[in-house]
Design an enzyme around this catalytic site. Structure first.
Site, PDB file in Angstrom:
ATOM      1  CG  ASP A  44     -13.201   0.099  -2.797  1.00 43.31           C
ATOM      2  OD1 ASP A  44     -12.996   1.273  -3.151  1.00 43.31           O
ATOM      3  OD2 ASP A  44     -13.908  -0.690  -3.457  1.00 43.31           O
ATOM      4  CG  ASP A 137     -17.557  -0.133  -3.556  1.00 47.33           C
ATOM      5  OD1 ASP A 137     -17.367   1.096  -3.515  1.00 47.33           O
ATOM      6  OD2 ASP A 137     -16.851  -0.917  -4.211  1.00 47.33           O
ATOM      7  CD  GLU A 138     -14.069   4.494  -1.543  1.00 47.42           C
ATOM      8  OE1 GLU A 138     -14.750   4.576  -2.588  1.00 47.42           O
ATOM      9  OE2 GLU A 138     -13.060   5.166  -1.340  1.00 47.42           O
TER      10      GLU A 138
HETATM   11  P1  TTP Z   1     -15.422   1.263  -7.345  1.00 41.92           P
HETATM   12  O1  TTP Z   1     -15.204   0.822  -5.942  1.00 41.92           O
HETATM   13  O2  TTP Z   1     -14.625   2.415  -7.856  1.00 41.92           O
HETATM   14  O3  TTP Z   1     -15.149   0.079  -8.343  1.00 41.92           O
HETATM   15  P2  TTP Z   1     -15.444  -1.451  -8.156  1.00 41.92           P
HETATM   16  O4  TTP Z   1     -15.937  -1.788  -6.807  1.00 41.92           O
HETATM   17  O5  TTP Z   1     -16.332  -1.912  -9.279  1.00 41.92           O
HETATM   18  O6  TTP Z   1     -14.031  -2.091  -8.424  1.00 41.92           O
HETATM   19  P3  TTP Z   1     -12.748  -2.081  -7.463  1.00 41.92           P
HETATM   20  O7  TTP Z   1     -12.452  -3.506  -7.177  1.00 41.92           O
HETATM   21  O8  TTP Z   1     -11.683  -1.428  -8.283  1.00 41.92           O
HETATM   22  O9  TTP Z   1     -13.109  -1.281  -6.246  1.00 41.92           O
HETATM   23  O10 TTP Z   1     -16.934   1.634  -7.552  1.00 41.92           O
HETATM   24  C1  TTP Z   1     -18.006   0.959  -6.886  1.00 41.92           C
HETATM   25  C2  TTP Z   1     -19.169   0.777  -7.838  1.00 41.92           C
HETATM   26  O11 TTP Z   1     -19.564   2.040  -8.358  1.00 41.92           O
HETATM   27  C3  TTP Z   1     -18.827  -0.052  -9.038  1.00 41.92           C
HETATM   28  O12 TTP Z   1     -18.988  -1.457  -8.776  1.00 41.92           O
HETATM   29  C4  TTP Z   1     -19.777   0.454 -10.073  1.00 41.92           C
HETATM   30  C5  TTP Z   1     -19.996   1.907  -9.723  1.00 41.92           C
HETATM   31  N1  TTP Z   1     -19.193   2.743 -10.645  1.00 41.92           N
HETATM   32  C6  TTP Z   1     -19.842   3.263 -11.774  1.00 41.92           C
HETATM   33  O13 TTP Z   1     -21.048   3.083 -11.960  1.00 41.92           O
HETATM   34  N2  TTP Z   1     -19.090   4.017 -12.656  1.00 41.92           N
HETATM   35  C7  TTP Z   1     -17.757   4.224 -12.498  1.00 41.92           C
HETATM   36  O14 TTP Z   1     -17.109   4.888 -13.335  1.00 41.92           O
HETATM   37  C8  TTP Z   1     -17.112   3.681 -11.326  1.00 41.92           C
HETATM   38  C9  TTP Z   1     -15.632   3.885 -11.119  1.00 41.92           C
HETATM   39  C10 TTP Z   1     -17.879   2.942 -10.454  1.00 41.92           C
HETATM   40 MG    MG Z   2     -14.949  -1.059  -5.095  1.00 42.07          MG
END
Ligand code: TTP
Ligand code: MG
Length: 418
Positions: A44, A137-138
């Site tokens: 991720d 992203d995962e």
């Molecule tokens: P995530 O992988 O949940 O979050 P992240 O990559 O920003 O942070 P982390 O290091 O905790 O993984 O989500 C991926 C992308 O999805 C994030 O960069 C932005 C988008 N997103 C939103 O638009 N709204 C939201 O509520 C969430 C959780 C994510």
């Molecule tokens: Mg992420």
């Protein structure tokens, strides 16, 4: 088993348990007794949208960056510097501004994020085709078998690919490695940012006992709150309570947590990146009106699904039939068996049972059949189940004939005269 430690930065093997790399002195060393036997990874990206913004504009690298606002007035994500101010995803922008007035606020550029996600996928696909991307992203990777291909244990292979991603794409990624998807995901979440966490079989009990109930997939916010009010925060807390009592108070949804504790949960058993369902459907040139023709179609569909399920080594408990009428109204009917199957005979019989009840609604312009609700154990695994064993033998024999003469070479007897 040989104990292995390696360095995440130079990938050298080092003395087991050393906190720093013997060669490059990096503190990012990985050691785990079971590391050679773990091949399910979850990756991720860290603060993905914000990381892409920083990569495209290195001047803001060391600033608090918040992406969001243009759509719903909430934070999409923010970098880890901004998180130190208490900012979180989905927080209203005005609140984020109060917490960190000096932050850089940027509107999201979704097309750009998709592009970078594509670059990420290309690099991961070089490691293995067995990837299931679950969001932008995962994703999960099944790295079993990659050692023969790349000459590295899965843990090192994924570490190497993530280094390459950091170098080429200039974003950071967190890794979880375990023996099933649930634990791999929990491991990567635990290691953020830029981490690498490993959960082996020996760690599972300890890890699960400390797992917050709210982190379990399927346990919603309401149930979490109710459990918290009762002083129950972790799976360990659950295991110390009476199961009957908790079911009475919180309903059957609590069984999900017991399945995890007792390691019966399908997410703990399901190790690979198996499909959720296997299906096939056809739209006919002329709608089918005859039962005989529909059954012929169902037999072919059952064989196709069965072959596919056998290749994937999955056993489905639910058989679903889809029927589209001439007025385009679609009916879906399903039945669930007590044990999973991938046998064409069983899939076919279930499908015909479902069809019989709907025949009065014919003609049908489309028929679809699917097998879902997969489990690991085959229906014929129990030696006491003589009927299933018989079916298995029968099916093995017909499989051989079908392989030789093609899919339509064998039909169940009933098709010939009805
Ligand atoms: P995530 O992988 O949940 O979050 P992240 O990559 O920003 O942070 P982390 O290091 O905790 O993984 O989500 C991926 C992308 O999805 C994030 O960069 C932005 C988008 N997103 C939103 O638009 N709204 C939201 O509520 C969430 C959780 C994510
Ligand atoms: Mg992420």
């Amino acid at each position: 088993m040989e104990k292995i430690s390696f360095c995440r930065d130079c990938l050298a093997d080092i003395e087991y348990g050393h906190k720093r790399c013997d060669f490059c002195r990096s503190p990012r060393t990985i050691h785990h007794r079971e590391i050679q036997n773990l091949s399910i990874a979850h990756i991720d990206c860290d603060s993905f949208f914000a990381a892409v913004e920083k990569r495209d504009n290195p001047e803001i690298q060391n600033q608090p960056v918040i992406v969001g606002g243009s759509e719903r007035g909430v934070v999409s994500t923010c970098c880890y510097i901004a998180r130190a101010y208490g900012i979180t995803s989905a927080m209203p922008i005005f609140k984020a501004k109060n917490l960190c007035p000096n932050a850089i606020f940027l509107p999201p550029r979704h097309e750009r994020y998709q592009e970078v996600s594509g670059e990420l996928r290309t690099l991961l696909n070089k490691l293995t085709p067995k990837i299931h991307f679950v969001s932008i992203d995962e994703g999960y990777l099944d790295l079993s078998g990659t050692q023969t291909l790349h000459g590295l244990i899965p843990a090192k292979s994924i570490a190497k690919t993530i280094l390459e991603i950091e170098k080429k794409i200039k974003i950071t990624v967190s890794i979880g490695l375990s023996y099933n998807k649930l634990l791999a995901k929990l491991a990567s979440t635990n290691s953020k940012p830029r981490g690498f966490s490993v959960i082996g079989r020996e760690d599972t009990d300890e890890f699960l006992s400390h797992l917050p109930v709210g982190k379990v997939n399927g346990v919603g916010r309401k149930l979490t709150q109710k459990l918290h009010q009762e002083g129950i925060f972790t799976l360990g807390d659950i295991s110390r309570k009476s199961k009957k009592d908790l079911i009475l108070r919180f309903g059957e949804s609590i069984l999900l947590l017991y399945d995890l504790i007792e390691k019966k949960s399908s997410s703990l058993i399901d190790i690979g990146l198996k499909k959720k369902s296997i299906s096939t459907e056809s739209t006919f040139k002329e709608s089918l009106t005859e039962r005989k023709d529909m059954k012929k179609f169902l037999w072919r569909a059952a064989v196709k699904i069965s072959d596919n399920a056998k290749n994937e080594k999955v056993y489905g408990k639910t058989i679903q039939l889809k029927l589209k009428k001439d007025n385009f109204k679609t009916l879906t009917r399903s039945l669930t068996l007590s044990i999973g199957t991938n046998l064409a005979n069983q899939i076919y019989t279930s499908a015909t049972l479902l069809l019989e009840k709907e025949l009065n609604q014919a003609p049908f312009r489309l028929i679809g059949l699917s097998l879902e609700n997969f489990e690991q154990l085959p229906a014929y695994s129990s030696s006491s189940d003589l009927f299933s064993n018989h079916n298995k033998k029968l099916e093995d024999a017909t499989d051989k004939i079908r392989k030789k003469y093609g899919h339509t070479s064998i039909f169940p007897g009933l098709l010939m005269n009805k």
